[in-house]
Scaffold this active site. Sequence first.
Site, PDB file in Angstrom:
ATOM      1  N   ASP A  13      38.079 -18.186  15.775  1.00 11.73           N
ATOM      2  CA  ASP A  13      38.857 -18.840  16.567  1.00 11.73           C
ATOM      3  C   ASP A  13      39.098 -20.375  16.112  1.00 11.73           C
ATOM      4  OD1 ASP A  13      36.645 -20.872  18.134  1.00 11.73           O
ATOM      5  OD2 ASP A  13      35.562 -19.086  17.770  1.00 11.73           O
ATOM      6  N   GLU A 100      32.661 -24.795  29.069  1.00 13.71           N
ATOM      7  CA  GLU A 100      31.378 -25.367  28.506  1.00 13.71           C
ATOM      8  C   GLU A 100      31.450 -27.049  29.057  1.00 13.71           C
ATOM      9  OE1 GLU A 100      32.483 -26.724  24.138  1.00 13.71           O
ATOM     10  OE2 GLU A 100      33.659 -24.854  24.688  1.00 13.71           O
TER      11      GLU A 100
END
Length: 381
Positions: A13, A100
């Site tokens: 990613d 996150e």
Amino acid sequence: MESRNSSNYKGIDISSWQGNVNFKKVKDGGIEIVYIKATEGISYVNNYFSSSYKNAKEQGLKVGFYHFFLGGIDPKAQARHFVNTIGNREFDCRLAIDIEQTNGLNKTSLTSAAIIFLEEVKRLTSKGIVVYTYTNFARTSLDSRLGIYPLWIAEYGVSKPASNPIWNQWVGFQFSSTGQVPGVSGNCDLNEFNEGILLNGQSIPESPSTDDNSKNDKYYTVQSGDTLSGIAEKYNTTYQVLASINGISNPNLIYPGQKIILPTGSSSTGGNTGNSSYYIVKSGDTLSGIAQEYGTTTKVLASINNISNPNLIYPGQKIVLPSGSSSSKGNASSSSYYTVKSGDTLSEIAQRFDTTTSTLVKLNNISNPNLIYPGQVIKIK
């Protein structure tokens, strides 16, 4: 949780930190899937988003997009920003929320906001979605309501991610943030993905009526708002049987797009219980207690609900009641509760049941009327 498997897809990613990537070298290096950061919040767009997408697709790589989620900012606005940025681009993998940071929100509020984002993305695109987070973040900052969505988990330096209280399986595992990949300058996140990360060219229907589940009784594809007990009722079996043949350790944790194998010979009842009333199990309930409250017996409830073990019921399970049942405590049955569906608002629910938003807020101890989520049970009166 699952361990790494060499037969899974190799993936990376990337965001703006990687700059221009040589995707031919990436592909030649054995990478099969590339997730590209598209957006963050309600205004940021990755400067390399368009070029990375174009160049990755030209090399025949499977592509997915992710949004970096900011708590405390309108989740529907974030979803629209993400979807608008993607536009009409074709992609191969589930749309991902990267969650996150708490941004000052507690576990309940952050989870509610994430669910609103996910459901809005699904509503706007009719495509599959996935939650990306870290093991420790899942343990400390999110709650079990997210368990209905598939997981892309990050944990470094291990062969398999440690357990967390929400998920027991994953479709993506980010195992390193310091990988060296040909064609990428500097460190790169390394992942492995299984088949569950892919869209396979299929949209996820918003309701069973648009799905072909009724035509194929070998398996059932989970829809938003489904429960394992509800699926069991539809196919004349029990949730315990479905959990057993599908290896599901927690009957409360199923997610949209998941395929549920059905017992041999199962046939759909259409999921319609007619005008039957039902009772939604709460923490501490027993089947005998419910039977006593509604003037029936444990044996009758077990029979009409296909419950093989009367001692095994769980919060959120719908118990169909015999026709004409009424509560000895003066509570209505099916008319007392409403299960939130994708796209619902509290004000719309209030209007539908001829009540007010403030009444529903008070009855359900809802701190923020704008934060309700699919599958949530709303007490009406």
